[in-house]
Write a protein that holds these residues in place. Structure first.
Motif, PDB file in Angstrom:
ATOM      1  N   TYR A  90       0.711  -1.213   0.109  1.00 17.38           N
ATOM      2  CA  TYR A  90       0.101  -0.035   0.062  1.00 17.38           C
ATOM      3  C   TYR A  90       0.919   1.274   0.047  1.00 17.38           C
ATOM      4  O   TYR A  90       2.087   1.218   0.690  1.00 17.38           O
ATOM      5  CB  TYR A  90      -0.926   0.000   1.085  1.00 17.38           C
ATOM      6  N   ARG A  91       0.381   2.335  -0.648  1.00 17.87           N
ATOM      7  CA  ARG A  91       1.232   3.654  -0.933  1.00 17.87           C
ATOM      8  C   ARG A  91      -0.024   4.584  -0.355  1.00 17.87           C
ATOM      9  O   ARG A  91      -1.076   4.654  -1.069  1.00 17.87           O
ATOM     10  CB  ARG A  91       1.745   3.897  -2.161  1.00 17.87           C
ATOM     11  N   SER A  92       0.347   5.606   0.213  1.00 18.21           N
ATOM     12  CA  SER A  92      -0.439   6.554   0.559  1.00 18.21           C
ATOM     13  C   SER A  92      -0.540   7.792  -0.392  1.00 18.21           C
ATOM     14  O   SER A  92       0.222   7.802  -1.723  1.00 18.21           O
ATOM     15  CB  SER A  92      -0.093   7.130   2.032  1.00 18.21           C
ATOM     16  N   THR A  93      -1.301   8.945  -0.040  1.00 19.97           N
ATOM     17  CA  THR A  93      -1.330   9.892  -1.132  1.00 19.97           C
ATOM     18  C   THR A  93      -0.169  10.986  -1.261  1.00 19.97           C
ATOM     19  O   THR A  93       0.260  11.492  -2.142  1.00 19.97           O
ATOM     20  CB  THR A  93      -2.384  10.783  -0.844  1.00 19.97           C
ATOM     21  N   ASP A  94       0.838  10.401  -0.162  1.00 17.97           N
ATOM     22  CA  ASP A  94       2.038  11.154  -0.349  1.00 17.97           C
ATOM     23  C   ASP A  94       2.827  10.531  -1.577  1.00 17.97           C
ATOM     24  O   ASP A  94       3.804  11.161  -1.965  1.00 17.97           O
ATOM     25  CB  ASP A  94       2.987  10.650   1.193  1.00 17.97           C
ATOM     26  N   PHE A  95       2.611   9.379  -1.748  1.00 21.01           N
ATOM     27  CA  PHE A  95       3.306   8.680  -2.959  1.00 21.01           C
ATOM     28  C   PHE A  95       2.849   9.708  -4.306  1.00 21.01           C
ATOM     29  O   PHE A  95       3.843  10.101  -5.123  1.00 21.01           O
ATOM     30  CB  PHE A  95       2.853   7.474  -3.362  1.00 21.01           C
ATOM     31  N   ASP A  96       1.722  10.183  -4.284  1.00 21.87           N
ATOM     32  CA  ASP A  96       1.169  10.871  -5.295  1.00 21.87           C
ATOM     33  C   ASP A  96       1.790  12.518  -5.207  1.00 21.87           C
ATOM     34  O   ASP A  96       2.051  13.243  -6.085  1.00 21.87           O
ATOM     35  CB  ASP A  96      -0.292  11.100  -5.556  1.00 21.87           C
ATOM     36  N   VAL A  97       1.725  12.890  -3.951  1.00 20.47           N
ATOM     37  CA  VAL A  97       2.603  14.091  -3.788  1.00 20.47           C
ATOM     38  C   VAL A  97       3.809  14.183  -4.127  1.00 20.47           C
ATOM     39  O   VAL A  97       4.262  15.224  -4.974  1.00 20.47           O
ATOM     40  CB  VAL A  97       2.503  14.398  -2.302  1.00 20.47           C
ATOM     41  N   HIS A  98       4.533  13.166  -3.931  1.00 22.55           N
ATOM     42  CA  HIS A  98       5.907  13.341  -4.506  1.00 22.55           C
ATOM     43  C   HIS A  98       6.226  13.030  -5.872  1.00 22.55           C
ATOM     44  O   HIS A  98       7.090  13.500  -6.725  1.00 22.55           O
ATOM     45  CB  HIS A  98       6.672  12.346  -3.549  1.00 22.55           C
ATOM     46  N   ARG A  99       5.331  12.363  -6.433  1.00 17.42           N
ATOM     47  CA  ARG A  99       5.309  12.061  -7.828  1.00 17.42           C
ATOM     48  C   ARG A  99       4.900  13.332  -8.631  1.00 17.42           C
ATOM     49  O   ARG A  99       5.709  13.623  -9.624  1.00 17.42           O
ATOM     50  CB  ARG A  99       4.328  10.826  -8.351  1.00 17.42           C
ATOM     51  N   ASN A 100       4.192  14.092  -8.071  1.00 17.55           N
ATOM     52  CA  ASN A 100       3.522  15.492  -8.756  1.00 17.55           C
ATOM     53  C   ASN A 100       4.973  16.290  -8.349  1.00 17.55           C
ATOM     54  O   ASN A 100       5.133  17.216  -9.514  1.00 17.55           O
ATOM     55  CB  ASN A 100       2.394  16.037  -7.987  1.00 17.55           C
ATOM     56  N   TRP A 101       5.644  16.453  -7.328  1.00 18.58           N
ATOM     57  CA  TRP A 101       6.853  17.187  -7.068  1.00 18.58           C
ATOM     58  C   TRP A 101       7.832  16.895  -8.297  1.00 18.58           C
ATOM     59  O   TRP A 101       8.686  17.842  -8.782  1.00 18.58           O
ATOM     60  CB  TRP A 101       7.305  17.280  -5.852  1.00 18.58           C
ATOM     61  N   LEU A 102       8.083  15.795  -8.584  1.00 17.55           N
ATOM     62  CA  LEU A 102       9.079  15.148  -9.516  1.00 17.55           C
ATOM     63  C   LEU A 102       8.479  15.783 -10.873  1.00 17.55           C
ATOM     64  O   LEU A 102       9.412  16.341 -11.645  1.00 17.55           O
ATOM     65  CB  LEU A 102       9.190  13.665  -9.717  1.00 17.55           C
ATOM     66  N   SER A 103       7.024  15.706 -11.144  1.00 12.19           N
ATOM     67  CA  SER A 103       6.696  16.270 -12.549  1.00 12.19           C
ATOM     68  C   SER A 103       6.890  17.782 -12.463  1.00 12.19           C
ATOM     69  O   SER A 103       7.388  18.224 -13.589  1.00 12.19           O
ATOM     70  CB  SER A 103       5.230  15.637 -12.652  1.00 12.19           C
ATOM     71  N   ILE A 104       6.627  18.502 -11.506  1.00 13.73           N
ATOM     72  CA  ILE A 104       6.981  19.951 -11.426  1.00 13.73           C
ATOM     73  C   ILE A 104       8.247  20.289 -12.008  1.00 13.73           C
ATOM     74  O   ILE A 104       8.508  21.119 -12.680  1.00 13.73           O
ATOM     75  CB  ILE A 104       6.384  20.490 -10.306  1.00 13.73           C
ATOM     76  N   THR A 105       9.163  19.655 -11.103  1.00 13.17           N
ATOM     77  CA  THR A 105      10.716  20.046 -11.346  1.00 13.17           C
ATOM     78  C   THR A 105      11.070  19.591 -12.630  1.00 13.17           C
ATOM     79  O   THR A 105      12.317  20.007 -12.873  1.00 13.17           O
ATOM     80  CB  THR A 105      11.349  19.464 -10.020  1.00 13.17           C
ATOM     81  N   ARG A 106      10.441  18.638 -13.292  1.00 12.10           N
ATOM     82  CA  ARG A 106      10.881  18.079 -14.354  1.00 12.10           C
ATOM     83  C   ARG A 106      10.566  18.752 -15.904  1.00 12.10           C
ATOM     84  O   ARG A 106      10.880  19.147 -16.530  1.00 12.10           O
ATOM     85  CB  ARG A 106      10.470  16.705 -14.820  1.00 12.10           C
TER      86      ARG A 106
END
Length: 624
Positions: A90-106
């Motif tokens: 299981y992964r929480s919404t924090d996984f989606d948070v960090h995935r979105n941060w990777l997307s923003i900085t990329r």
């Protein structure tokens, strides 16, 4: 000549006794057959090679150290295997948070990092300090990542696409990539844990045991490798900073204190959660670094070693204060500088600060952390329920109705509203004892036990972390790890430290369990916590075996055993029984029960840590 000869004989005898060699095997002897000839006459080296007792003892020690090294290496391999096996969990919404941060900085320019919300379709906006944003940038834009996310790569660029919350479905390849970034970042935690173990303990066995117990913490496995976060890496940097400060007690080199300050300032630009330790760092470094010894070193320099015999007093050094302040300001401001250099630099800084300190989120998190405010909200709900139902319950009974009327007048309903300013004032008051102790601990006066100073300072860190957890605004349940991890090293110093660690870790880990709420992870999280508690008992009984045996005491007192029974009952009810009885009703009840049980136990740990901290500091004051 006779006096001189006696001195030589005494010196010779002293060395021989400490070398475990018989007198006739000494490399020299004194010939006093003639009163006039008292010269030392060399002899031929003995034909025998070594003492069998020493050889056997040395061999046993080497074997024990080799065994510990094997166990330590095996532990690291086992932990790595467990982390890999937890990748599909299981992964929480924090996984989606960090995935979105990777997307923003990329995909976005620097000027949009703290403003972008994917056209209002996501709440997973960047709200960590700039250095962590640059960390995400490096993870998303290095050559390996560019190949992985290319059209011919393993994962594909869709993994880091700018998506709204309703479109946040990712492939298993993307999950593996992000999980591996957490596993690799744990290298910082391993470094920090080893540095602290070496600095805190001179015994090689305790160094290995402390390192094993720290890196095996089940709370970090739940938070980072199931729930998904980077707490291990951040705590590793904190431990490295503390190790540098504690090492300064062994080696009076000001550069160690500067390194500790730089590492902590860097930590603040990664995660502002640790800002609560800033007053403690300031007071300690002010006393330790800015009030150097008046003899044996220059008051404004960063070099020069001061021995205990050279120290006569201390004197405030404005030069050192300026140097320390300049270094910290440069370290903290450097990550913000690129944003300030944008066209809307002032607006950028205001936006960053608003993201870092969202006071509009409320006093508590959705799931109450087990602190004072959980008890406060529980009392408010219970009092409100009693006052609303008193007429139906007590009817026309005059006595009970009169008592309820008195209760209604004494208890204001609703309870007074808690504001951010209220929590800030209470937090400052709560931190004052630790700041006072830090000032006393940081003294450069001679005659103080280094081990006592180290332990006292670490107790101040643990106390400050618990105080923040108990009183701060909008506390997350994970914040208790800032107290548990440093407290691990105190568990090997005394039985009291071991008991505090066991109580703190068992209650803190109980508070983390509701974060992993899927049924398929139920057995995993229970086994992780149980195995870690059993490992803690096993290791601490070995480390404190002499004290336990000499004083004829047990590591776990009767109150601890009762507390363990309460934790077991609460776990069984919240994880199994409640869902069978109420199905989908009263979902708040198990969360509230866990929070309040943890809050009650942690309140006792808070008091115990306060008592030990004061006792350690008073001992240093008497020595001074």
């Amino acid at each position: 000549n006779r006096i001189h000869a006696r001195q030589i004989i005494q010196t010779t005898d002293h060395h021989l006794r400490h070398s475990f060699l018989p007198f006739h095997q000494a490399p020299f002897r004194v010939d006093f057959s003639s009163r006039r000839d008292t010269r030392i006459q060399p002899t031929h080296p003995p034909t025998t090679t070594s003492n069998p007792v020493l050889s056997q003892s040395s061999c046993t020690t080497n074997n024990a150290m080799n065994d510990l090294q094997i166990v330590t290496t095996s532990t690291i391999i086992i932990l790595l295997t467990v982390k890999i096996l937890l990748i599909p969990s299981y992964r929480s919404t924090d996984f989606d948070v960090h995935r979105n941060w990777l997307s923003i900085t990329r995909h976005l320019p620097l000027s949009q990092w703290y403003f972008d919300d994917v056209n209002g379709t996501t709440i997973h906006t960047l709200d960590y300090p700039p250095t962590f944003a640059f960390f995400e940038f490096v993870v998303a834009n290095n050559p390996l990542s560019n190949w992985i996310f290319s059209d011919d790569g393993i994962v594909g660029d869709d993994c880091l696409a700018l998506l709204g919350d309703n479109e946040n479905s990712v492939t298993i390849g993307c999950v593996i990539f992000q999980r591996c970034t957490v596993i690799l970042s744990d290298v910082f935690f391993l470094i920090g844990a080893y540095a602290m173990a070496v600095v805190m303990h001179a015994d090689g066995k305790k160094v290995s045991l402390a390192f094993i117990l720290t890196i095996s913490n089940s709370g970090l496995l739940l938070l980072d490798h199931i729930h998904f976060q980077y707490n291990g890496a951040l705590l590793g940097i904190l431990l490295t900073s503390l190790a540098a400060l504690l090492k300064s007690f062994d080696q009076k080199q000001p550069m160690l204190e500067v390194i500790g300050a730089i590492m902590f300032a860097l930590l603040l630009t990664l995660k502002h959660l640790y800002l609560i330790l800033a007053p403690l760092y300031f007071i300690f470094l002010l006393r330790r670094f800015c009030f150097p010894a008046t003899r044996g070193c220059r008051s404004g320099g960063l070099s020069g070693v001061v021995t205990a015999g050279q120290v006569e007093g201390v004197r405030f050094s404005p030069t050192r204060l300026a140097i320390l302040g300049l270094i910290v300001i440069i370290t903290i401001s450097t990550p913000f500088f690129p944003f300030f250099m944008e066209k809307n630099g002032k607006e950028q800084l205001i936006q960053i600060i608003s993201r870092l300190f969202p006071f509009q989120r409320g006093l508590t998190h959705d799931f109450w952390a087990g602190n004072v405010w959980a008890i406060y909200l529980l009392l408010e709900k219970v009092s409100g329920t009693i006052l609303k139902t008193r007429k139906n319950v007590f009817g026309r009974n005059f006595v009970l109705d009169a008592l309820m009327h008195i209760f209604e007048n004494l208890v204001p309903m609703p309870f007074p509203m808690i504001t951010p300013l209220t929590t800030a004032i209470l937090l400052f008051i709560g931190l004052m004892p630790a700041l006072f102790c830090a000032w006393k601990i940081g003294t450069n006066m001679k005659g103080l036990e280094k081990s006592d100073q180290k332990e006292a300072l670490l107790y101040c860190v643990v106390y400050s972390s618990i105080t923040s957890f108990m009183l701060a605004w909008h506390v997350h349940e994970k914040a208790i790890m800032t107290a548990i991890i440093p407290c691990t090293f105190l568990a090997f110093s005394s039985v009291d430290g071991g008991r505090l660690f066991l109580r703190l870790s068992s209650l803190g880990h109980l508070g983390l369990m509701p974060l992993i709420f899927h049924p398929k992870e139920l057995l995993v999280k229970i086994l992780l916590n149980l195995s870690y508690f059993a490992l803690s008992i096993f290791i601490l009984e070995i480390a404190n075996a002499e004290t336990i045996k000499s004083q004829n005491i047990q590591l776990l007192e009767m109150g601890d055993k009762i507390g363990l029974c309460v934790i077991i009952v609460v776990t069984i009810y919240t994880e199994i029984v409640h869902s069978l009885i109420f199905v989908d009703q009263m979902e708040f009840l198990p969360l509230m029960l866990v929070s309040c049980v943890c809050a009650t136990g942690l309140l006792l740990c808070w008091i115990q840590c306060f008592s030990i901290m004061l006792r350690k500091t008073q001992r240093l004051s008497r020595m001074e």
